[in-house]
Scaffold this active site. Structure first.
Site, PDB file in Angstrom:
ATOM      1  N   HIS A 144      -2.208   8.052   2.014  1.00  0.00           N
ATOM      2  CA  HIS A 144      -2.274   7.718   3.437  1.00  0.00           C
ATOM      3  C   HIS A 144      -1.010   8.185   4.158  1.00  0.00           C
ATOM      4  O   HIS A 144      -1.075   8.733   5.264  1.00  0.00           O
ATOM      5  CB  HIS A 144      -2.436   6.207   3.622  1.00  0.00           C
ATOM      6  CG  HIS A 144      -3.849   5.736   3.508  1.00  0.00           C
ATOM      7  ND1 HIS A 144      -4.566   5.816   2.339  1.00  0.00           N
ATOM      8  CD2 HIS A 144      -4.686   5.158   4.430  1.00  0.00           C
ATOM      9  CE1 HIS A 144      -5.776   5.308   2.541  1.00  0.00           C
ATOM     10  NE2 HIS A 144      -5.878   4.904   3.794  1.00  0.00           N
ATOM     11  N   HIS A 189       0.150  -0.167  -1.901  1.00  0.00           N
ATOM     12  CA  HIS A 189       1.192   0.781  -2.287  1.00  0.00           C
ATOM     13  C   HIS A 189       2.536   0.074  -2.270  1.00  0.00           C
ATOM     14  O   HIS A 189       2.757  -0.869  -1.502  1.00  0.00           O
ATOM     15  CB  HIS A 189       1.261   1.967  -1.324  1.00  0.00           C
ATOM     16  CG  HIS A 189       0.281   3.058  -1.613  1.00  0.00           C
ATOM     17  ND1 HIS A 189       0.327   3.805  -2.764  1.00  0.00           N
ATOM     18  CD2 HIS A 189      -0.769   3.525  -0.893  1.00  0.00           C
ATOM     19  CE1 HIS A 189      -0.657   4.698  -2.744  1.00  0.00           C
ATOM     20  NE2 HIS A 189      -1.336   4.535  -1.621  1.00  0.00           N
TER      21      HIS A 189
END
Length: 224
Positions: A144, A189
């Site tokens: 991302h 993450h």
């Protein structure tokens, strides 16, 4: 002697402020990415990641309704969105007559996606076990952050280059940074994954822009 002087002057003329700034950003990104790999895979330090989780966990606790908007924001660097944007935006640009810009956006997305998968396969870092929802794939670097920055950074550069609404260019970069933060907020993450993703995205954008600039310059010389 005159030929040598002329060549030195020609070389010096290439060292514009833009080249120096871009070169500095490239070196900084490369060093930053290398440093993060040392922190994560050599020193096995979790200090920065733990600190980032604590800060965003505190934010989530203080603003309970924020998780919904954060999940909406993170969608704008998800696989379905990136596929749609990576094909749709270049198609629109090509239709409007911006052939080169269309190639830049397409290669920014496609190239960064491929590079991201190669890096994830190489480093093979498992995602945080505390993720707020299931997310498949490896963790380092964040796709991302990396592909999002490549897409929105490329669009920001095009807006800046064409001198159209530089404020929008800045907002696009801020948008990409916020998307990266959503990944840490959602615990899908680590913060080091996101930082490495940003560094990787910058590296790819600069390499792509340099390669395309050289290619189009050669193409123009052939046409002449």
């Amino acid at each position: 002697m005159k030929n040598l002087t002329a060549r030195l002057l020609a070389l010096w003329s290439l060292l514009t402020l833009e080249v120096l700034v871009v070169g500095g950003v490239f070196m900084g990104s490369a060093l930053g990415f290398f440093y993060l790999t040392r922190v994560v895979f050599v020193e096995h330090s979790v200090q920065f990641d733990s600190w980032a989780f604590r800060q965003l966990d505190a934010l989530r606790a203080s603003v309970p309704g924020l998780t919904g908007p954060v999940r909406s924001l993170t969608f704008f660097a998800s696989l379905p969105w990136l596929v749609a944007a990576g094909v749709g935006i270049p198609g629109l640009l090509r239709w409007r007559g911006f052939r080169r810009e269309a190639w830049e956006v397409f290669l920014a997305v496609a190239g960064s996606a491929l590079l991201n998968q190669l890096l994830k396969t190489h480093f093979h870092r498992v995602r945080p076990s505390s993720a707020l929802y299931f997310q498949p794939g490896m963790s380092f670097p964040s796709g991302h952050a990396m592909i999002g920055l490549a897409l929105y950074g490329c669009l920001a550069w095009l807006l800046w280059r064409h001198r159209r609404h530089p404020a929008w260019a800045a907002l696009l970069l801020l948008f990409a940074l916020c998307i990266g933060l959503t990944r840490v907020y959602l615990h899908v993450h680590y913060a080091t994954d996101v930082a490495a993703g940003f560094a990787g995205g910058l590296l790819w954008l600069i390499l792509l822009r340099t390669a395309l600039r050289l290619f189009w310059r050669e193409e123009q010389q052939v046409m002449k």
